[in-house]
Structure formats: C-alpha cells, structure tokens
Design a protein around this motif. Structure first.
Motif, PDB file in Angstrom:
ATOM      1  N   ARG A 321       0.750  -0.902   0.379  1.00  0.00           N
ATOM      2  CA  ARG A 321       0.124  -0.035   0.417  1.00  0.00           C
ATOM      3  C   ARG A 321       0.691   1.314  -0.171  1.00  0.00           C
ATOM      4  O   ARG A 321       0.418   2.177  -0.721  1.00  0.00           O
ATOM      5  N   LEU A 322       1.750   1.683   0.622  1.00  0.00           N
ATOM      6  CA  LEU A 322       2.752   2.323   0.635  1.00  0.00           C
ATOM      7  C   LEU A 322       3.708   2.776  -0.704  1.00  0.00           C
ATOM      8  O   LEU A 322       3.720   3.619  -0.905  1.00  0.00           O
ATOM      9  N   GLU A 323       4.155   1.576  -1.546  1.00  0.00           N
ATOM     10  CA  GLU A 323       4.475   1.522  -2.158  1.00  0.00           C
ATOM     11  C   GLU A 323       2.796   2.555  -3.512  1.00  0.00           C
ATOM     12  O   GLU A 323       3.856   2.581  -4.095  1.00  0.00           O
ATOM     13  N   GLU A 324       1.884   1.759  -3.168  1.00  0.00           N
ATOM     14  CA  GLU A 324       1.377   2.424  -4.098  1.00  0.00           C
ATOM     15  C   GLU A 324       1.016   3.286  -4.390  1.00  0.00           C
ATOM     16  O   GLU A 324       0.740   4.741  -5.072  1.00  0.00           O
ATOM     17  N   ALA A 325       1.316   4.412  -2.581  1.00  0.00           N
ATOM     18  CA  ALA A 325       0.489   5.382  -2.393  1.00  0.00           C
ATOM     19  C   ALA A 325       2.286   6.710  -3.084  1.00  0.00           C
ATOM     20  O   ALA A 325       2.268   6.990  -3.576  1.00  0.00           O
ATOM     21  N   ASP A 326       3.298   5.306  -3.019  1.00  0.00           N
ATOM     22  CA  ASP A 326       4.406   6.054  -4.068  1.00  0.00           C
ATOM     23  C   ASP A 326       4.399   6.772  -5.213  1.00  0.00           C
ATOM     24  O   ASP A 326       4.861   7.380  -6.007  1.00  0.00           O
TER      25      ASP A 326
END
Length: 366
Positions: A321-326
């Motif tokens: 999810r953090l990677e998607e946010a990035d």
C-alpha cells in the motif's frame, strides 16, 4: 475495486466535536460552552464523533481511534485539548502537536503522528495563560510550557492499510524520544456512535470479547466484524452513554458510561467497566514500557470476513500500500523537480485528506 467502495472507511472521525455548534442545545446559542473539553469524556454526542487518528465507516456507525495515558495525566488522552473561541486570546485554538503525514485519496494507506508528553499535560496552565494574554500578544502554545524539554515525549505513529472494502490493518508505533525508559497505556478504542438515544431507532448494537480475546462487533447495518489483536491483552468494556450523574447530578440510566475506561484506569473504579466483557465501547489496554531511544509496535486488524490468519500478510500489505501511494504521488508530482517541494505537497495533501469529516443529517417526515 471502485473508488466509492474503497472510500467506505476513512478518517471521518473529526478532530474535535466538543465546543462546536454541532452539539449546541443552549437556550442562548452559547455553543462554545455547551459541551466543554471536561464534559466531552462523559457526554454522548448526537451528530458526530471525535478522536485521535480516528477512522469510521462512511455512516459513522462504528469508530476507531487511539487513546493514551502516561500514568501522570488527570485524564486519559482520548481527544485533542484546546481553547474555545472565548478562551483564547486569538480565538479558538488546539493546543496539541500532531501531524498528518500521508494518505491516498481512497485512504488505502494513511499515516499520522501525535506527540504525547511523558510528564503531566499542562491543561490548566495553557488555559490560564492564554486567558491572561491580550490580543496584541502571542498565543501561549504547548511547546512554550517546556513539556518537550529533554525530549521527554512519545512519538505515536498511527498507520492504516486496507486489504479490501471491509478489511483494515492498523499499526501503532510508539517511540520513546527521551533518555530514560518510560511507560504508558496505549488504548486502541472501538465504539458505536450512539444512534439509539434520540428517538429515531431504538436498535442498540453490541460488541463483546471472543473466546480467544479478540473483539466481536455486531451491527445490523454493518454486519459482523472482528477486531483482531496480534498480542492479546485486557479488554475494557463500557457503553457510549452519557454519565448523567457526573454532569448533571441525576441517576444514570446505564450501568456503564462513556467515561468508564477513564474511571477504571485513572481512578481505579472497577465498577465502571463491564466484567461481562460486552458493551458499545471497548478499549484494548496495552500497558507498555518503552526503553529509552527505542520503539514498541502494536498490530491490529479490523475485518468482516473472519480470516483464519489475520496477520499473515500484515507487513507485506503495508509495504504494498505504501508502494502504491508512492506510485500515485510520483505520477502526480512528475513535473516538480525539488524533493523538498514534493514532500511539502504530499504532506499538505495528507492534511486535506485526513480532514474529511462525517456530518449526519436527520430528515423530518413533516
């Protein structure tokens, strides 16, 4: 999955419900004074809820937020402290340090920071000094009290990552920034907004402890959820009901009231908690000691599907999810060259996204 479904759960719990026109029933329209900060822990709201790092469903039937107690404060830290419009020398003002750090538009990933002092919070000093100062003087802020001197505070990071429409991973990380070991109660709290006391619908939902120490949540509109605890601990149940005796000097209509967890921990009142382990509000009581310069992490999962291994993909899901946010912000900010400007913009967006609030509305048949 459609964005509208991803947005079913979000940061819709307001920072501050007390001292606002939303809960004003005064005869003369004195909204600032009708529900004070002192009353807020004992008085049930009608139109919305408040909390630290709070989330809820889009109808605000079920709420989750983080409460804290450093074992020195006269009350549990369940809500932000501030001044009303009549108390501050420059009007209404929150006297806390908290920062919204990240969020996607669908709230698939969210992160915020609250700075909690290890020594007693200076409630009275903040109020008295700001009352004393005139309009031409600077406001007296929390940091001006010296409460953060020698780094005697906790950085409390709260993060959310969605696994699906009705499945949310929750991570609370407490950093001890001081040079001495320090203990506190970390109290992840679930409660139902009180929809049964106002004459529209007398249905009262319920939550209870499961056989293995998790929390079972049952609501006719939401369905059945479970709050899974990675590490089992004491569950403190009460009800989201007004403490009439404390506020108005009349007998309570409920055996357990909204301030039950506060009464139990701060004042040692064991009768304030439902020993049958059920109610409409529950706090998960983690009594932790965090060594100097280190951190402690609490892992939870709120979900509807009854998964057998709720924490199996916990770390991987947060990473995804953090990677998607990035990736989302990379595309959005591709024309910005400065990394500092990108960080400033991303945190600014986080502030706006975290500030979404639920406002209920009652339609009259007339």
């Amino acid at each position: 999955m459609k964005n509208s479904i991803w947005k079913k759960w979000g940061p819709y719990v307001t920072d501050r419900q007390w001292g606002t026109v939303r809960e004003d029933y005064s005869e003369n329209g004195t909204a600032w004074e009708y529900v004070s900060h002192d009353m807020a822990r004992s008085k049930t709201y009608r139109w919305g809820e408040e909390g630290i790092a709070g989330i809820s469903d889009d109808q605000q039937l079920l709420c989750f937020a983080v409460a804290l107690w450093n074992k020195k404060d006269p009350i549990i830290k369940e809500r932000y402290f501030g001044l009303t419009g009549n108390e501050g020398n420059h009007g209404e003002d929150v006297k806390e340090l908290y920062y919204y750090l990240d969020s996607t538009p669908t709230h698939s990933y969210m992160k915020m920071l609250y700075k909690y002092p290890q020594n007693e919070f200076p409630y009275a000093w903040l109020l008295e000094e700001n009352r004393r100062r005139g309009k031409q003087e600077l406001e007296f802020e929390l940091i001006d009290t010296g409460i953060f001197n020698e780094d005697k505070y906790f950085d409390v990071f709260t993060e959310y990552a969605k696994a699906g429409e009705d499945s949310i991973f929750i991570k609370i990380t407490v950093h001890n920034r001081g040079n001495e070991d320090a203990s506190l109660h970390v109290l992840p709290t679930l409660w139902f907004r009180n929809t049964w006391e106002w004459g529209y619908d007398d249905y009262k939902p319920k939550m209870m402890s499961s056989n293995d120490g998790d929390v079972i949540i049952d609501h006719k509109d939401l369905g059945q959820f479970t709050l899974h605890l990675d590490k089992k601990t004491e569950l403190l149940f009460c009800d989201n009901e007004t403490n009439l005796k404390r506020l108005y000097g009349v007998e309570n209509t409920s055996a357990f009231t909204k301030d039950g967890v506060n009464e139990y921990l701060v004042h040692g009142n064991h009768k304030a908690i439902n020993t049958n382990a059920c109610g409409t509000k529950v706090a998960v009581n983690y009594d932790v000691t965090v060594k100097a310069g280190t951190s402690a992490t609490i892992r939870l999962r709120l979900e509807k599907n009854g998964v057998m291994q709720p924490f199996e993909d916990f770390d991987n899901l947060f990473y995804e999810r953090l990677e998607e946010a990035d990736e989302f912000y990379y595309e959005l900010q591709k024309d910005i060259e400065s990394d500092d400007e990108k960080l400033v913009q991303r945190q600014a967006f986080a502030g706006m996204l975290w500030s979404k609030q639920f406002f209920t509305m009652t339609l009259s048949n007339g």
